[in-house]
Structures are given as structure tokens and as C-alpha cells.
Design a protein around this motif. Structure first.
Motif, short mmCIF file in Angstrom:
data_model
loop_
_atom_site.label_atom_id
_atom_site.label_comp_id
_atom_site.label_asym_id
_atom_site.label_seq_id
_atom_site.Cartn_x
_atom_site.Cartn_y
_atom_site.Cartn_z
N LEU A 13 83.58 -7.33 -18.70
CA LEU A 13 84.29 -7.18 -17.44
C LEU A 13 85.03 -5.86 -17.39
N ARG A 14 85.65 -5.49 -18.50
CA ARG A 14 86.37 -4.21 -18.54
C ARG A 14 85.42 -3.06 -18.25
N GLU A 15 84.26 -3.05 -18.87
CA GLU A 15 83.28 -2.00 -18.65
C GLU A 15 82.81 -1.98 -17.20
N ALA A 16 82.66 -3.17 -16.61
CA ALA A 16 82.19 -3.26 -15.23
C ALA A 16 83.22 -2.69 -14.26
N PHE A 107 81.03 -11.77 -10.53
CA PHE A 107 80.80 -10.97 -9.34
C PHE A 107 80.98 -9.48 -9.63
N LEU A 108 82.06 -9.13 -10.30
CA LEU A 108 82.35 -7.71 -10.57
C LEU A 108 81.33 -7.10 -11.53
N VAL A 109 80.89 -7.87 -12.51
CA VAL A 109 79.86 -7.39 -13.43
C VAL A 109 78.57 -7.11 -12.68
N GLU A 110 78.17 -8.04 -11.80
CA GLU A 110 76.93 -7.86 -11.03
C GLU A 110 77.07 -6.70 -10.04
N LEU A 111 78.22 -6.60 -9.38
CA LEU A 111 78.45 -5.52 -8.43
C LEU A 111 78.37 -4.16 -9.12
#
Length: 341
Positions: A13-16, A107-111
Motif C-alpha cells: 500500500l505504501r508503494e502504491a 482500491f489504491l493498489v489497483e489504481l
């Protein structure tokens, strides 16, 4: 972004979030997701002003509650996306232009992955200028905090004290926040070192969680340094738990901001009702109280003694002792516009 619920402490998540390159504000237990320095996208100040200038706003795990003035901080011209696991919080107080019922982290990872596939690492020039402008605002606020820390006071200056605490906290430390005004000031100054390394009373300010949170963290991560940032109102709820820390050999470091008041309440109450009834405390010897339980107690009354006292607290904790540092503060107006009534 309000919370981190991902295995491995939020690494993906941090990387995303960093990869999106979008200006990001973290609240609640999401504090620390982007590390001490924010990975180039985190902002800590002037959230309302940033939202007012935005044309797209994503609330990931955050509801439009009082912190966002029930949705009024988001301009009507902005496209508003809400992502939440809760059907209620998803649309609370403000209907989003796009509502996504699901896991905000996923959601944020996919976005981020889709944006990377479409644009690579490049971003439109408008994004770069937007970040530059917000960065200038951030720097100006930090300068203002530095000026507040330099302001002369009779007792300790809370902001100056917290600047010193920020310097000495270990990179792998956990910060437990349990208080009102002093903890509110700490949220401006202290930078959590990583994901899930900031624990606080939550949106409703359920004071008294400090000792329990610290005990849980230290048992789960016995090698980590654990700091508890207490107000002198909230410390009364769990001060006796230093007996537990001593008996079970749990060496936490507590820093108490003692300004002899329920300051977050007092400030607004006096302004509106012209009375301080129920809000006045004393400059109590909390350090002597914990000594009665067998813990180490330190007291700081002068600015020049802060570095040595904090170093001593860290040394005592490394030797296996629970420590409380009682810091006698001047009453300050650093958070004058933050009322709680």
C-alpha cells in the motif's frame, strides 16, 4: 487515508500511494504509512486549504465527519470519490460522485497499477506544479512551527519540547498518543516512523487508551522502543498501570505534558462561557507517583535540561525500567482554534 489493514504492515500500500504521486493526508492509524519523511507525497498541514483547491478528492477509509466539516471542506466543483468498507460511512453526510464499497487499500493498489500502466512514471505538468505549490505551503507552516518553538516561555514550551522528542525517537519506535491539546500539538511535530507505528484514542478521543496500547505494543514487539505521549488530564486514567509495567518488566517511556489544565476544553469554554470550571488541574508530581510503583520518574522544568533528560529516559528503558518524564509546560495558544466542547 484513514487506516492501514494490509498484511506485512502496509508495504504494498505504501508503494502504491507513493506511486500515485497524489498529495496525501494521513489520519488516524494511517499516520506513518509513508514513513517519517512522507515519500514525497505526504502533507501534514493546511488540509482544508488543499482540499478547497482540489478538483479531485479521494477519501480512502475516511468518512465526511466533523474533521471535514461534514463534507463542507470538499468543494462542490471537485469530483469526489469515496472508498469504504462501511455502507454507512461510504455516503455519510455527503453523497460522493463515485462510491466504491470495498477495501480502500486494495482500491489504491489497483489504481496505482493502472495509472502506472497508462503513464509510467511521468505525470502531467499541472500535477508537478500542484505539488510544488502545496510544498511551499507546507514549508511555510513548518517555519511557523519553528517560530512557535522558539518563543520564550516561563515554563517549558510544548512545541520546543516535542521538537526535541522528535529528534531522539528510534527509527523503529512506536508512538502511542493519549491526550487532547498536548497530543494534538504532537501530531503536528512528531513523525511516526512507519506503518502502524502510531496509535491514538481515535476520532472520538477515548482518553485512557495509552497504557493498554503501550503494553500491547511492547509485548508484541519487545525489542522496539515504545513512547507514550500523555496529556496531564489523560494520564490520570492509566497512571496506575505503571504498576503493571513494573511487575511485568515492560520498559515503556511516557512523556507527560503537564500544563495543569484540560486545555483543549478550557480554551473554548473560557472563550464562550467565561469560566474555567471543571478544567483546572495542578502541576502534579506524576514522576513521583510512578516511583511509588517502582518505575523511574524524571521531571523537566528548564529547556536546557530536555536533551539530557530524554537521553536518560532512553537509557533507563534500555536497561529494562519503565520511565515517566514529567514536563512542566506553560499554557500556550499553539492550537488556539482547535476547540472541543
Amino acid at each position: 487515508l484513514h487506516s492501514v489493514r494490509e498484511e506485512g504492515g502496509g508495504g504494498g500500500l505504501r508503494e502504491a500511494v507513493a506511486g500515485l504521486g497524489i498529495p496525501t493526508f494521513l489520519s488516524g492509524m494511517a499516520r506513518g504509512l509513508l514513513g517519517r519523511d512522507g515519500d514525497g507525497v505526504q502533507l501534514r498541514h493546511k488540509r482544508k486549504e488543499a482540499l478547497q483547491a482540489a478538483d479531485l478528492v479521494i477519501l480512502a477509509g475516511v468518512s465526511c465527519d466533523f474533521r471535514l466539516d461534514y463534507g463542507q471542506h470538499i468543494p462542490r466543483r471537485a469530483f469526489y470519490i469515496s472508498v469504504n468498507r462501511s455502507e454507512v460511512d461510504l455516503v455519510k453526510n455527503r453523497t460522493p460522485d463515485l462510491a466504491i464499497l470495498g477495501d480502500p487499500a486494495g482500491f489504491l493498489v489497483e489504481l496505482s497499477a493502472r495509472l502506472r500502466a497508462a503513464l509510467g512514471k511521468s505525470r502531467p505538468a499541472a500535477w508537478t506544479e500542484w505539488m510544488r505549490s502545496l510544498g511551499q505551503t507546507e514549508q511555510a507552516r513548518e517555519k511557523g512551527i519553528d517560530e512557535e518553538a522558539a518563543r520564550p516561555t516561563e515554563k517549558l514550551n510544548a512545541v520546543r519540547l516535542l521538537r526535541e522528542v522528535e529528534k531522539v525517537i528510534d527509527d523503529g519506535a512506536y508512538i502511542v498518543a493519549d491526550g487532547g491539546d498536548f497530543v494534538g500539538s504532537a501530531s503536528y511535530v512528531l513523525h511516526p516512523r512507519g506503518p502502524l507505528r502510531w496509535l491514538d484514542p481515535g476520532v472520538f478521543g477515548t482518553l485512557g487508551v495509552g497504557a493498554g496500547f503501550a503494553l500491547g505494543v511492547k509485548v508484541a514487539h519487545p525489542q522496539a522502543e515504545v513512547w507514550v505521549i500523555y496529556g496531564d488530564g489523560s494520564v490520570g486514567y492509566s497512571l496506575a498501570d505503571f504498576d503493571t509495567f513494573v511487575r511485568h518488566k515492560v520498559p515503556v517511556i511516557a512523556v507527560v505534558g503537564t500544563d495543569a489544565a484540560w486545555m483543549q476544553i478550557l480554551r473554548g469554554q473560557v472563550e464562550v462561557f467565561q469560566t474555567d470550571v471543571g478544567c483546572v488541574l495542578g502541576y502534579t508530581d506524576y514522576h513521583r507517583v510512578v516511583e511509588g510503583f517502582g518505575a523511574a520518574g524524571l521531571v523537566i522544568t528548564r529547556h536546557e535540561d530536555i536533551p539530557a533528560a530524554l537521553a536518560k529516559a532512553k537509557e533507563l528503558a534500555r536497561s529494562g525500567q519503565a520511565v515517566l518524564v514529567n514536563c512542566l509546560l506553560d499554557k500556550m495558544d499553539f492550537r488556539k482554534n482547535s476547540m472541543a466542547m
